[in-house]
Design a protein around this motif. Sequence first.
Motif, PDB file in Angstrom:
ATOM      1  N   VAL A  52      10.926  -0.211   3.472  1.00  0.00           N
ATOM      2  CA  VAL A  52      10.136   0.809   2.801  1.00  0.00           C
ATOM      3  C   VAL A  52       9.958   1.930   3.818  1.00  0.00           C
ATOM      4  N   VAL A  53      10.385   3.137   3.474  1.00  0.00           N
ATOM      5  CA  VAL A  53      10.351   4.247   4.421  1.00  0.00           C
ATOM      6  C   VAL A  53       9.373   5.310   3.944  1.00  0.00           C
ATOM      7  N   CYS A  54       8.478   5.738   4.835  1.00  0.00           N
ATOM      8  CA  CYS A  54       7.527   6.792   4.463  1.00  0.00           C
ATOM      9  C   CYS A  54       8.198   8.155   4.559  1.00  0.00           C
ATOM     10  N   LEU A  55       8.134   8.897   3.466  1.00  0.00           N
ATOM     11  CA  LEU A  55       8.785  10.207   3.417  1.00  0.00           C
ATOM     12  C   LEU A  55       8.080  11.219   4.305  1.00  0.00           C
TER      13      LEU A  55
ATOM     14  N   GLY B  43       0.801  -1.219   0.000  1.00  0.00           N
ATOM     15  CA  GLY B  43       0.000   0.000   0.000  1.00  0.00           C
ATOM     16  C   GLY B  43       0.831   1.266   0.000  1.00  0.00           C
ATOM     17  N   PHE B  44       2.091   1.172  -0.364  1.00  0.00           N
ATOM     18  CA  PHE B  44       2.953   2.347  -0.425  1.00  0.00           C
ATOM     19  C   PHE B  44       2.918   2.947  -1.817  1.00  0.00           C
ATOM     20  N   GLU B  45       2.972   4.281  -1.822  1.00  0.00           N
ATOM     21  CA  GLU B  45       3.089   4.997  -3.086  1.00  0.00           C
ATOM     22  C   GLU B  45       4.588   5.228  -3.290  1.00  0.00           C
ATOM     23  N   LEU B  46       5.164   4.538  -4.228  1.00  0.00           N
ATOM     24  CA  LEU B  46       6.618   4.562  -4.405  1.00  0.00           C
ATOM     25  C   LEU B  46       7.073   5.868  -5.049  1.00  0.00           C
ATOM     26  N   VAL B  47       8.053   6.516  -4.449  1.00  0.00           N
ATOM     27  CA  VAL B  47       8.587   7.751  -5.002  1.00  0.00           C
ATOM     28  C   VAL B  47       9.985   7.527  -5.562  1.00  0.00           C
ATOM     29  N   SER B  48      10.820   6.892  -4.781  1.00  0.00           N
ATOM     30  CA  SER B  48      12.187   6.659  -5.256  1.00  0.00           C
ATOM     31  C   SER B  48      12.749   5.470  -4.497  1.00  0.00           C
ATOM     32  N   HIS B  49      13.905   5.033  -4.894  1.00  0.00           N
ATOM     33  CA  HIS B  49      14.504   3.938  -4.153  1.00  0.00           C
ATOM     34  C   HIS B  49      16.012   4.017  -4.223  1.00  0.00           C
ATOM     35  N   VAL B  50      16.631   3.349  -3.298  1.00  0.00           N
ATOM     36  CA  VAL B  50      18.075   3.226  -3.287  1.00  0.00           C
ATOM     37  C   VAL B  50      18.384   1.751  -3.243  1.00  0.00           C
TER      38      VAL B  50
ATOM     39  N   LYS C 115       7.571   6.300   8.995  1.00  0.00           N
ATOM     40  CA  LYS C 115       7.325   4.893   9.298  1.00  0.00           C
ATOM     41  C   LYS C 115       8.184   3.979   8.426  1.00  0.00           C
TER      42      LYS C 115
ATOM     43  N   LEU D 120      13.131   1.490  -0.285  1.00  0.00           N
ATOM     44  CA  LEU D 120      12.123   2.123  -1.126  1.00  0.00           C
ATOM     45  C   LEU D 120      11.562   3.303  -0.347  1.00  0.00           C
ATOM     46  N   SER D 121      11.512   4.466  -0.958  1.00  0.00           N
ATOM     47  CA  SER D 121      10.952   5.633  -0.286  1.00  0.00           C
ATOM     48  C   SER D 121       9.665   6.044  -0.967  1.00  0.00           C
ATOM     49  N   GLY D 122       8.711   6.461  -0.167  1.00  0.00           N
ATOM     50  CA  GLY D 122       7.443   6.872  -0.759  1.00  0.00           C
ATOM     51  C   GLY D 122       6.491   7.295   0.330  1.00  0.00           C
ATOM     52  N   TYR D 123       5.215   7.104   0.105  1.00  0.00           N
ATOM     53  CA  TYR D 123       4.226   7.504   1.087  1.00  0.00           C
ATOM     54  C   TYR D 123       3.383   6.304   1.493  1.00  0.00           C
ATOM     55  N   CYS D 124       3.236   6.144   2.786  1.00  0.00           N
ATOM     56  CA  CYS D 124       2.444   5.028   3.278  1.00  0.00           C
ATOM     57  C   CYS D 124       0.978   5.330   2.980  1.00  0.00           C
ATOM     58  N   LYS D 125       0.155   4.321   3.145  1.00  0.00           N
ATOM     59  CA  LYS D 125      -1.244   4.452   2.767  1.00  0.00           C
ATOM     60  C   LYS D 125      -1.871   5.714   3.355  1.00  0.00           C
TER      61      LYS D 125
ATOM     62  N   ALA E  26      -0.304   9.017   2.031  1.00  0.00           N
ATOM     63  CA  ALA E  26      -0.636   9.224   0.618  1.00  0.00           C
ATOM     64  C   ALA E  26      -2.048   9.804   0.511  1.00  0.00           C
TER      65      ALA E  26
END
Lengths: 158, 158
Positions: free
Chosen positions: B98-101, A126-133, B105, B136-141, B144
Amino acid sequence: MHLAAIHRSFESFLRERGLKLTAQRRRCLDRAFATHEHFSAERLYLWLKEEAGASVSRATVYRTLSLLVEGGFLESLDPGTGELVYEHVLGHRHHDHVVCLSCGKIEEFSDERIEELQRENCARLGFELVSHVLKLSGYCKGCARKRRDLPRTASTAH
Amino acid sequence: MHLAAIHRSFESFLRERGLKLTAQRRRCLDRAFATHEHFSAERLYLWLKEEAGASVSRATVYRTLSLLVEGGFLESLDPGTGELVYEHVLGHRHHDHVVCLSCGKIEEFSDERIEELQRENCARLGFELVSHVLKLSGYCKGCARKRRDLPRTASTAH
DNA sequence: CTCAGTGCAAACCGTTTGCAAACTC
DNA sequence: GAGTTTGCAAACGGTTTGCACTGAG
């Protein structure tokens, strides 16, 4: 993409934000795009210092690097050595990194199959992926050989 | 694996290296294994300070964390916030993050297909793979959703 | 002219280190 | 006892920031 196009792109980026095009910013941009290596803030500072013309202060180098990252002109990478390194983005495909633990060499690779699996996992969580390393650490061919040749340093190291 | 086994493992690790088992080291170990969250050095320092008994100095916390990472009891992760976070390893499978920007989290996932592709790419490049970081960086549910609900902050942000 | 940008030096902040006292083995 | 470890506070190192001056638009 050639320098002229990059300049135009940078200028419109600045204009959009009400920022000004200064000699220092242009020199940072040009020097960053003149290399295909990864470079640190300090490295860029020294490059500019060596060049003809007034040197750009460290503070401005840092400020400009942040700006260039925000604008998507550069990407930063943390190789774990305590300082960030940068690389220019325009005209580059996305790629990941392999870092040598011994000599610090950074190689690049990219694998669309991995990208796809990342998207799949994010979707599942359920994550909205923005970028990754993705950073693989290990020993490059040369350093791996040297390590094998040295008699049991692994167990006596420290 | 229960605490007793972890203690034994830590003791033999120390013995092998001619290091001593001190109250401070044991308290760091115990506290680190008492949590399933990721924690920073400062966090651990504060936890120990709050606990009954003499507090463990920051310096010792840092020194012990390094030791625990070297011994393979903990792993460190750089979430890009300026400070490293740690998590205990024993009894855990390898996993990626997976890290929420927005809220910071950290969730975990693992995918053997990705691991395999990493090995494949390393082999191709002649690298001897030691470890890797996949973040992976992005926004959690939740975050988002909040972002979508806020009227166009994306273009005016800064 | 006005407001943003620069250079300088000082501040920051997480982390590391030198040293004398305290403790483990 | 010998040699490690600890706590303290100072040092570190990359990065950021406050401020007065400079310069772009």
